[in-house]
Design a protein around this motif. Structure first.
Motif, PDB file in Angstrom:
ATOM      1  N   TYR A  31       0.858  -1.183   0.000  1.00 14.47           N
ATOM      2  CA  TYR A  31       0.000   0.000   0.000  1.00 14.47           C
ATOM      3  C   TYR A  31       0.890   1.228   0.000  1.00 14.47           C
ATOM      4  O   TYR A  31       1.849   1.304   0.791  1.00 14.47           O
ATOM      5  N   SER A  32       0.603   2.155  -0.882  1.00 12.95           N
ATOM      6  CA  SER A  32       1.411   3.347  -1.040  1.00 12.95           C
ATOM      7  C   SER A  32       2.840   2.933  -1.373  1.00 12.95           C
ATOM      8  O   SER A  32       3.068   2.210  -2.343  1.00 12.95           O
ATOM      9  N   ASN A  33       3.796   3.290  -0.561  1.00  7.46           N
ATOM     10  CA  ASN A  33       5.200   2.962  -0.838  1.00  7.46           C
ATOM     11  C   ASN A  33       5.744   1.908   0.117  1.00  7.46           C
ATOM     12  O   ASN A  33       6.950   1.720   0.215  1.00  7.46           O
ATOM     13  N   SER A  34       4.858   1.217   0.825  1.00 10.31           N
ATOM     14  CA  SER A  34       5.279   0.204   1.799  1.00 10.31           C
ATOM     15  C   SER A  34       4.887  -1.185   1.305  1.00 10.31           C
ATOM     16  O   SER A  34       3.766  -1.392   0.827  1.00 10.31           O
ATOM     17  N   LEU A  35       5.819  -2.130   1.429  1.00  4.74           N
ATOM     18  CA  LEU A  35       5.606  -3.518   1.049  1.00  4.74           C
ATOM     19  C   LEU A  35       5.637  -4.378   2.309  1.00  4.74           C
ATOM     20  O   LEU A  35       6.528  -4.222   3.148  1.00  4.74           O
ATOM     21  N   TYR A  36       4.694  -5.300   2.430  1.00  4.01           N
ATOM     22  CA  TYR A  36       4.585  -6.145   3.609  1.00  4.01           C
ATOM     23  C   TYR A  36       4.718  -7.607   3.183  1.00  4.01           C
ATOM     24  O   TYR A  36       4.164  -8.035   2.160  1.00  4.01           O
TER      25      TYR A  36
END
Length: 268
Positions: free
Chosen positions: A188-193
């Motif tokens: 989501y947005s610029n974060s990867l989980y």
């Protein structure tokens, strides 16, 4: 959906049912449909649909020939090779000129890039900020797209454009990977989980690198949970409304096919 084809043959209708006059055909009855054996074809049927053998399915367009002559390899010792940590790419697609070469993989152009296979196989690819994020089992790297980094004597890096499609790979710090659970990936947005089952951690890849977010009060819980569900599916997703990364532990094994059942849901 019913598909109807025109043929040069005609079949009589007797008492409201189609009758056949060939020993290879089956007449229609009140219980059975008519079966007609055709001596021609206009499409190829695959497991997921049918494809016409003519361009745009037009009668006056070029058609696929089935009379091609197969060629045999002239290389001795030819065999299959499986690269677990390599990336390749096809030809280009230009929507302006309708040029499409996505089905072309020309090895003479060296259209591949090898990563270090000691970190395991590539499990996930994700495009972010004009670069390619590569998730291996025990490592996460960033492969530059159409550019590379040149370092001077002081260690300062400078971006330089190159002709190759895949440029230099830049590994993120830490021995973190996605294991064999690419289904845990979400963004989501610029974060990867994603998760690393081997190390028992839930991770977030942001602008400042990889951070184990499971260490905030739940490090032991996740360590035990990943040990119990080491070979199970772990489905990840992100809820933008509540700003949560959601992780579900499934009862299904990675190497089995069955009904998906989630036993735990963790929100971040």
């Amino acid at each position: 959906m019913d598909v109807f084809y025109e043929t040069q043959d005609t079949y009589p209708i007797v008492n409201g049912y189609h009758s056949s006059y060939s020993i290879d055909d089956t007449s229609q009855t009140a219980l059975n449909d008519a079966v007609i054996t055709l001596d021609w074809f206009n499409c190829y049927v695959m497991g997921n649909g049918a494809e016409s053998y003519k361009v745009k399915d037009l009668f006056n367009k070029n058609h696929l020939s089935t009379e091609s002559r197969p060629n045999a390899t002239l290389i001795d010792g030819y065999k299959k090779r499986r690269n677990i940590a390599s990336i390749t790419y096809s030809g280009a697609f230009d929507k302006t000129t309708n040029y499409n070469s996505l089905n072309e993989f020309n090895l003479s152009r060296a259209n591949y890039k090898d990563l270090d296979d000691k970190y395991g196989s590539i499990q996930k690819l994700h495009s972010r900020d004009t670069d390619l994020v590569v998730f291996q089992e025990d490592k996460v790297s960033r492969v530059l797209y159409g550019k590379s980094v040149l370092y001077d004597a002081a260690g300062n890096g400078q971006i330089s454009k190159i002709e190759d499609v895949l440029g230099q790979e830049i590994p993120y710090s830490g021995e973190w990977g996605i294991g064999k659970n690419p289904e845990s990936f979400s963004y989501y947005s610029n974060s990867l989980y994603f998760t690393d089952s081997t190390k028992g951690a839930v991770l977030r890849l942001g602008g400042d690198g990889i951070e184990p977010i499971s260490r905030y009060g739940m490090r032991d819980w996740f360590s035990d949970k990943f040990r119990d569900f080491k070979t199970n599916f772990k489905y990840g997703g992100y809820d933008p409304k509540n700003n949560y990364y959601m992780l579900s532990f499934s009862n299904d094994k990675i190497n089995l096919i069955g009904e998906l059942q989630c036993s735990q849901t963790i929100e971040w």
